[in-house]
Design an enzyme around this catalytic site. Structure first.
Site, PDB file in Angstrom:
ATOM      1  CB  SER A  52      14.253  49.738  -2.808  1.00 13.84           C
ATOM      2  OG  SER A  52      13.696  48.646  -3.503  1.00 13.84           O
ATOM      3  CG  ASN A  53      13.867  44.512  -1.184  1.00  9.81           C
ATOM      4  OD1 ASN A  53      13.197  44.202  -0.214  1.00  9.81           O
ATOM      5  ND2 ASN A  53      13.317  44.697  -2.376  1.00  9.81           N
ATOM      6  CE  LYS A 171      13.301  45.966  -9.438  1.00 14.01           C
ATOM      7  NZ  LYS A 171      13.960  46.189  -8.136  1.00 14.01           N
ATOM      8  CB  SER A 173       9.458  48.594  -9.004  1.00 17.91           C
ATOM      9  OG  SER A 173      10.592  47.770  -9.130  1.00 17.91           O
ATOM     10  N   GLY A 194       9.474  44.166 -11.747  1.00 19.12           N
ATOM     11  CA  GLY A 194      10.070  44.579 -10.487  1.00 19.12           C
ATOM     12  C   GLY A 194       9.328  44.090  -9.272  1.00 19.12           C
TER      13      GLY A 194
END
Length: 300
Positions: A52-53, A171, A173, A194
């Protein structure tokens, strides 16, 4: 994969690599290489490409593959690379995973399909993840990020998938609590935090590490929190976690991807700007972020 090697490849901090864009919104590959050279000098375990980053959904397919190739080519010696797959059609995920392993990725990180989210029952998701893993040429991790796709991986589903020989972990988040997944931590299935907001707590519960956006701008801070978690040092770790959470909320918590990039720019990395429809921070927002990070002793 040998259990000891798997643990070695997941015990540490992963940088969810930000994709830098120039002012014309083209990918700045020179800036990406610059950042990777800096990360290679740090003690981070590896990278998450196209998360996403990394603004995965804002990249063309050609850009995704070139970004992944750049990350693999310019990673530090021994660093591990996860390739993020965020597709709604299973055949697209299958195609991408084959390309990812050809480019040198170590793991695939697969997000739940979100467009038809009402139909994403546990049974549908079990078939999706398990049949992907059946044919995937590299080990997979499940990515639980309901804030991005609108679909939550249930603990019951995670427990079923943890038994698959080619699903190496997940992961998490979500803000709902990583503890419900840590019960599945084993030598063949590892649960990664995450967010820097709960990395220390997750490690006390058995997580081997995490993928945290704070590592984009301040990898040293993320690594210090990881070391305290590894040492199970609650006396120093609990207050340090509180400080990290405060810093993280000022960056990604307040501003998302644009905040991560602004913090990178302030910290000497090359974050660039986000791609529209996301907007970069305003001058006033940048000044406030700089003030907060300076007060935390991260900028001079």
């Amino acid at each position: 994969m040998d259990p000891q090697m798997l643990l070695q490849k997941m015990s540490g901090v992963f940088v969810p690599i930000s994709t830098p864009f120039r002012q014309d919104e083209e990918v700045d590959y020179d800036a990406l290489r610059f950042n990777l050279e800096r990360y290679a000098e740090s003690k981070v375990l590896g990278h998450l490409a196209l998360g996403s980053n990394g603004e995965n959904r804002s990249l063309t397919e050609e850009e995704k593959l070139r970004v992944l190739e750049t990350i693999v080519r310019h990673k530090g010696r021994g660093q591990v690379v996860m390739a993020g797959a965020t597709y709604d059609a299973q055949r697209d995920t299958e195609r991408f995973l084959k390309q990812a392993v050809d480019l040198g990725a170590d793991f695939g990180l697969v997000l739940s399909p979100g467009y038809f989210r009402k139909q994403m029952t546990d049974e549908v998701l079990f078939r999706y993840f398990s049949t992907l893993a059946d044919g995937a040429p590299l080990p997979l991790l499940i990515y639980n990020a309901p804030a991005f796709c609108g679909v939550t991986v249930s603990p019951a589903l995670a427990g079923r998938l943890a038994a698959h020989p080619n699903i190496a972990g997940m992961k998490d988040s979500a803000s709902s609590g990583i503890e419900e997944f840590l019960q599945f931590e084993s030598e063949s299935f590892h649960v990664l935090a995450g967010s820097a907001n709960f990395l220390f707590r997750a490690m006390l519960g058995g997580a081997p590490g995490g993928t945290v956006s704070l590592a984009n701008s301040f990898p040293g801070v993320a690594m210090e929190l990881f070391r305290l978690g590894q040492a199970r040092d609650e006396e120093r770790g609990i207050p340090f976690q509180a400080r990290v959470t405060r810093i993280n909320r000022a960056i990604s918590g307040a501003f998302g991807v644009a905040g991560v990039k602004a913090a990178m720019n302030l910290a000497g990395f090359k974050g660039g700007i986000p791609r529209r429809p996301l907007l970069p921070l305003t001058v006033a927002q940048q000044a406030e972020l700089k003030r907060l990070l300076t007060e935390e002793g991260l900028l001079t």
